[in-house]
Scaffold this motif. Structure first.
Motif, PDB file in Angstrom:
ATOM      1  N   VAL A 282       0.832  -1.207   0.000  1.00  0.00           N
ATOM      2  CA  VAL A 282       0.000   0.000   0.000  1.00  0.00           C
ATOM      3  C   VAL A 282       0.863   1.252   0.000  1.00  0.00           C
ATOM      4  CG1 VAL A 282      -1.671   1.339   1.326  1.00  0.00           C
ATOM      5  CG2 VAL A 282      -1.971  -1.133   1.083  1.00  0.00           C
ATOM      6  N   THR A 283       1.912   1.236   0.810  1.00  0.00           N
ATOM      7  CA  THR A 283       2.822   2.382   0.862  1.00  0.00           C
ATOM      8  C   THR A 283       3.448   2.645  -0.500  1.00  0.00           C
ATOM      9  OG1 THR A 283       3.327   2.008   3.203  1.00  0.00           O
ATOM     10  CG2 THR A 283       4.892   3.325   1.930  1.00  0.00           C
ATOM     11  N   LEU A 284       3.899   1.584  -1.174  1.00  0.00           N
ATOM     12  CA  LEU A 284       4.513   1.739  -2.489  1.00  0.00           C
ATOM     13  C   LEU A 284       3.526   2.327  -3.487  1.00  0.00           C
ATOM     14  CD1 LEU A 284       6.894   1.298  -4.403  1.00  0.00           C
ATOM     15  CD2 LEU A 284       6.020  -1.010  -4.843  1.00  0.00           C
ATOM     16  N   VAL A 285       2.305   1.821  -3.489  1.00  0.00           N
ATOM     17  CA  VAL A 285       1.290   2.327  -4.421  1.00  0.00           C
ATOM     18  C   VAL A 285       1.037   3.812  -4.183  1.00  0.00           C
ATOM     19  CG1 VAL A 285      -1.141   2.202  -5.079  1.00  0.00           C
ATOM     20  CG2 VAL A 285       0.172   0.093  -4.776  1.00  0.00           C
ATOM     21  N   LEU A 286       0.893   4.204  -2.914  1.00  0.00           N
ATOM     22  CA  LEU A 286       0.622   5.608  -2.605  1.00  0.00           C
ATOM     23  C   LEU A 286       1.825   6.500  -2.920  1.00  0.00           C
ATOM     24  CD1 LEU A 286      -1.426   5.300   0.705  1.00  0.00           C
ATOM     25  CD2 LEU A 286      -2.258   5.802  -1.589  1.00  0.00           C
ATOM     26  N   VAL A 287       3.031   5.975  -2.721  1.00  0.00           N
ATOM     27  CA  VAL A 287       4.235   6.735  -3.083  1.00  0.00           C
ATOM     28  C   VAL A 287       4.251   7.007  -4.581  1.00  0.00           C
ATOM     29  CG1 VAL A 287       6.734   6.550  -3.375  1.00  0.00           C
ATOM     30  CG2 VAL A 287       5.716   6.072  -1.162  1.00  0.00           C
ATOM     31  N   VAL A 288       3.984   5.964  -5.364  1.00  0.00           N
ATOM     32  CA  VAL A 288       4.001   6.120  -6.822  1.00  0.00           C
ATOM     33  C   VAL A 288       2.906   7.083  -7.278  1.00  0.00           C
ATOM     34  CG1 VAL A 288       3.654   4.934  -9.017  1.00  0.00           C
ATOM     35  CG2 VAL A 288       5.047   3.863  -7.241  1.00  0.00           C
ATOM     36  N   VAL A 289       1.696   6.914  -6.739  1.00  0.00           N
ATOM     37  CA  VAL A 289       0.562   7.744  -7.164  1.00  0.00           C
ATOM     38  C   VAL A 289       0.758   9.202  -6.744  1.00  0.00           C
ATOM     39  CG1 VAL A 289      -1.898   8.187  -6.868  1.00  0.00           C
ATOM     40  CG2 VAL A 289      -1.082   5.848  -7.219  1.00  0.00           C
ATOM     41  N   PHE A 290       0.992   9.436  -5.454  1.00  0.00           N
ATOM     42  CA  PHE A 290       1.045  10.813  -4.978  1.00  0.00           C
ATOM     43  C   PHE A 290       2.387  11.478  -5.265  1.00  0.00           C
ATOM     44  CE2 PHE A 290      -2.641   9.223  -2.842  1.00  0.00           C
ATOM     45  CZ  PHE A 290      -3.495  10.304  -2.843  1.00  0.00           C
ATOM     46  N   GLY A 291       3.457  10.688  -5.270  1.00  0.00           N
ATOM     47  CA  GLY A 291       4.734  11.242  -5.702  1.00  0.00           C
ATOM     48  C   GLY A 291       4.679  11.614  -7.170  1.00  0.00           C
ATOM     49  N   GLY A 292       4.070  10.738  -7.971  1.00  0.00           N
ATOM     50  CA  GLY A 292       3.926  11.028  -9.392  1.00  0.00           C
ATOM     51  C   GLY A 292       3.062  12.245  -9.652  1.00  0.00           C
ATOM     52  N   LEU A 293       1.971  12.404  -8.897  1.00  0.00           N
ATOM     53  CA  LEU A 293       1.111  13.576  -9.049  1.00  0.00           C
ATOM     54  C   LEU A 293       1.849  14.858  -8.690  1.00  0.00           C
ATOM     55  CD1 LEU A 293      -2.273  12.238  -7.595  1.00  0.00           C
ATOM     56  CD2 LEU A 293      -1.795  12.832  -9.978  1.00  0.00           C
ATOM     57  N   SER A 294       2.667  14.791  -7.625  1.00  0.00           N
ATOM     58  CA  SER A 294       3.427  15.979  -7.229  1.00  0.00           C
ATOM     59  C   SER A 294       4.373  16.417  -8.336  1.00  0.00           C
ATOM     60  CB  SER A 294       4.224  15.690  -5.944  1.00  0.00           C
ATOM     61  OG  SER A 294       3.416  15.829  -4.806  1.00  0.00           O
ATOM     62  N   VAL A 295       5.066  15.438  -8.938  1.00  0.00           N
ATOM     63  CA  VAL A 295       6.011  15.761 -10.009  1.00  0.00           C
ATOM     64  C   VAL A 295       5.259  16.222 -11.262  1.00  0.00           C
ATOM     65  CG1 VAL A 295       7.807  14.841 -11.532  1.00  0.00           C
ATOM     66  CG2 VAL A 295       7.760  14.178  -9.106  1.00  0.00           C
ATOM     67  N   TRP A 296       4.197  15.516 -11.611  1.00  0.00           N
ATOM     68  CA  TRP A 296       3.452  15.826 -12.830  1.00  0.00           C
ATOM     69  C   TRP A 296       2.839  17.230 -12.781  1.00  0.00           C
ATOM     70  CZ3 TRP A 296       3.063  13.628 -17.503  1.00  0.00           C
ATOM     71  CH2 TRP A 296       2.029  14.038 -18.338  1.00  0.00           C
ATOM     72  N   PHE A 297       2.240  17.564 -11.634  1.00  0.00           N
ATOM     73  CA  PHE A 297       1.589  18.871 -11.489  1.00  0.00           C
ATOM     74  C   PHE A 297       2.501  19.908 -10.856  1.00  0.00           C
ATOM     75  CE2 PHE A 297      -2.121  16.003 -11.663  1.00  0.00           C
ATOM     76  CZ  PHE A 297      -2.813  16.604 -12.707  1.00  0.00           C
ATOM     77  N   ASN A 298       3.739  19.514 -10.536  1.00  0.00           N
ATOM     78  CA  ASN A 298       4.691  20.421  -9.907  1.00  0.00           C
ATOM     79  C   ASN A 298       4.098  21.024  -8.637  1.00  0.00           C
ATOM     80  OD1 ASN A 298       7.118  21.770  -9.582  1.00  0.00           O
ATOM     81  ND2 ASN A 298       6.616  23.418 -11.010  1.00  0.00           N
ATOM     82  N   ASP A 299       3.475  20.152  -7.841  1.00  0.00           N
ATOM     83  CA  ASP A 299       2.756  20.584  -6.633  1.00  0.00           C
ATOM     84  C   ASP A 299       3.102  19.633  -5.485  1.00  0.00           C
ATOM     85  OD1 ASP A 299       0.952  21.280  -4.634  1.00  0.00           O
ATOM     86  OD2 ASP A 299      -0.712  21.579  -6.021  1.00  0.00           O
ATOM     87  N   GLU A 300       3.851  20.125  -4.539  1.00  0.00           N
ATOM     88  CA  GLU A 300       4.349  19.291  -3.444  1.00  0.00           C
ATOM     89  C   GLU A 300       3.261  18.816  -2.491  1.00  0.00           C
ATOM     90  OE1 GLU A 300       5.783  22.870  -0.471  1.00  0.00           O
ATOM     91  OE2 GLU A 300       6.970  22.404  -2.255  1.00  0.00           O
ATOM     92  N   ARG A 301       2.093  19.425  -2.537  1.00  0.00           N
ATOM     93  CA  ARG A 301       1.035  19.084  -1.591  1.00  0.00           C
ATOM     94  C   ARG A 301       0.586  17.634  -1.719  1.00  0.00           C
ATOM     95  NH1 ARG A 301      -3.191  23.768  -2.790  1.00  0.00           N
ATOM     96  NH2 ARG A 301      -2.529  23.159  -4.902  1.00  0.00           N
ATOM     97  N   PHE A 302       0.579  17.096  -2.930  1.00  0.00           N
ATOM     98  CA  PHE A 302       0.159  15.710  -3.113  1.00  0.00           C
ATOM     99  C   PHE A 302       1.053  14.766  -2.300  1.00  0.00           C
ATOM    100  CE2 PHE A 302      -1.433  17.638  -7.082  1.00  0.00           C
ATOM    101  CZ  PHE A 302      -2.744  17.191  -7.037  1.00  0.00           C
ATOM    102  N   PHE A 303       2.360  14.981  -2.400  1.00  0.00           N
ATOM    103  CA  PHE A 303       3.298  14.100  -1.706  1.00  0.00           C
ATOM    104  C   PHE A 303       3.217  14.276  -0.199  1.00  0.00           C
ATOM    105  CE2 PHE A 303       7.664  12.697  -0.496  1.00  0.00           C
ATOM    106  CZ  PHE A 303       7.558  11.397  -0.952  1.00  0.00           C
ATOM    107  N   LYS A 304       2.985  15.495   0.244  1.00  0.00           N
ATOM    108  CA  LYS A 304       2.892  15.750   1.675  1.00  0.00           C
ATOM    109  C   LYS A 304       1.642  15.121   2.298  1.00  0.00           C
ATOM    110  CE  LYS A 304       5.538  20.060   1.790  1.00  0.00           C
ATOM    111  NZ  LYS A 304       5.487  21.524   2.030  1.00  0.00           N
ATOM    112  N   MET A 305       0.589  14.954   1.491  1.00  0.00           N
ATOM    113  CA  MET A 305      -0.630  14.331   1.997  1.00  0.00           C
ATOM    114  C   MET A 305      -0.533  12.805   2.071  1.00  0.00           C
ATOM    115  SD  MET A 305      -3.832  16.489   0.416  1.00  0.00           S
ATOM    116  CE  MET A 305      -3.289  16.370  -1.288  1.00  0.00           C
ATOM    117  N   LYS A 306       0.468  12.231   1.414  1.00  0.00           N
ATOM    118  CA  LYS A 306       0.592  10.771   1.364  1.00  0.00           C
ATOM    119  C   LYS A 306       0.617  10.122   2.740  1.00  0.00           C
ATOM    120  CE  LYS A 306       4.608   9.135   0.670  1.00  0.00           C
ATOM    121  NZ  LYS A 306       4.838   8.478   1.994  1.00  0.00           N
TER     122      LYS A 306
END
Length: 201
Positions: free
Chosen positions: A75-99
């Motif tokens: 679960v941790t890996l999936v959320l890292v990939v999803v929210f880390g990827g969203l942060s990079v894609w949208f250039n928005d750190e908030r996604f990763f911080k919410m993980k």
């Protein structure tokens, strides 16, 4: 299938290595920006972009060596990939911080749902390595549910009110220390409800 045993230091390195690498990368890059295709990326996003593939690689190596991953690791890996990827894609750190918030809320919710049904889902995944009487599992599950919910709230407070460096410090050291202290504080409960002997008495 039981997991194959590997050197405990190697296991710790694979589990904590990406987190430490993220901390080091952010500390080095936090004042820097890189322009790619006309878009500026700050140090936090750059560190996240390196953390995601490193986390995938370390988890795959751990799975390859042990032959098994826990539900929490998956679960941790999936959320890292999803929210880390969203942060990079949208250039928005908030996604990763919410993980971390979502991870801890998810596990608190799963454990809490089990408690409402009169069951300890924690026992289902940990009873082989930590045999306890049923009452002990229920107490530990209630405490861990509250603990996870508390971590979720704390993460939200820190990333919304403090600096990037404060959040990175919390994620790297604070969460790890909090989990360690929590389980150490449960030693009395574990001893009290421990199953002994072949018949569990």
């Amino acid at each position: 299938m039981a997991a194959r045993k590997i050197n405990p230091w190697l296991k710790i390195g694979l589990e904590l290595g990406p987190v430490i690498a993220f901390f080091v990368a952010f500390s080095w890059l936090r004042e820097r920006t890189v322009t790619i295709a006309g878009t500026e990326y700050g140090g936090f996003i750059l560190a996240t972009a390196g953390f995601v593939p490193l986390m995938v690689l370390s988890t795959l190596i751990l799975w390859r060596l042990t032959g098994k991953l826990s539900v929490m690791q998956i679960v941790t890996l999936v959320l890292v990939v999803v929210f880390g990827g969203l942060s990079v894609w949208f250039n928005d750190e908030r996604f990763f911080k919410m993980k971390p918030t979502l991870i801890y809320l998810l596990f608190a919710g799963i454990l809490g749902f089990g408690l409402l049904r009169g069951q300890s889902y924690l026992a289902l995944v940990m009873e082989e390595v930590m045999p306890l009487r049923a009452e002990g599992w229920m107490i530990l599950t209630r405490r861990l549910t509250a603990f996870f919910a508390g971590l979720a709230v704390l993460n939200e407070i820190i990333w919304r009110t403090m600096s990037d460096q404060a959040w990175v410090n919390f994620k790297t050291f604070g969460l790890t220390l909090a989990i360690f202290v929590f389980f150490m504080s449960q030693s009395g409960l574990l001893k009290r409800y421990e199953l002994r002997g072949k018949d569990g008495e």
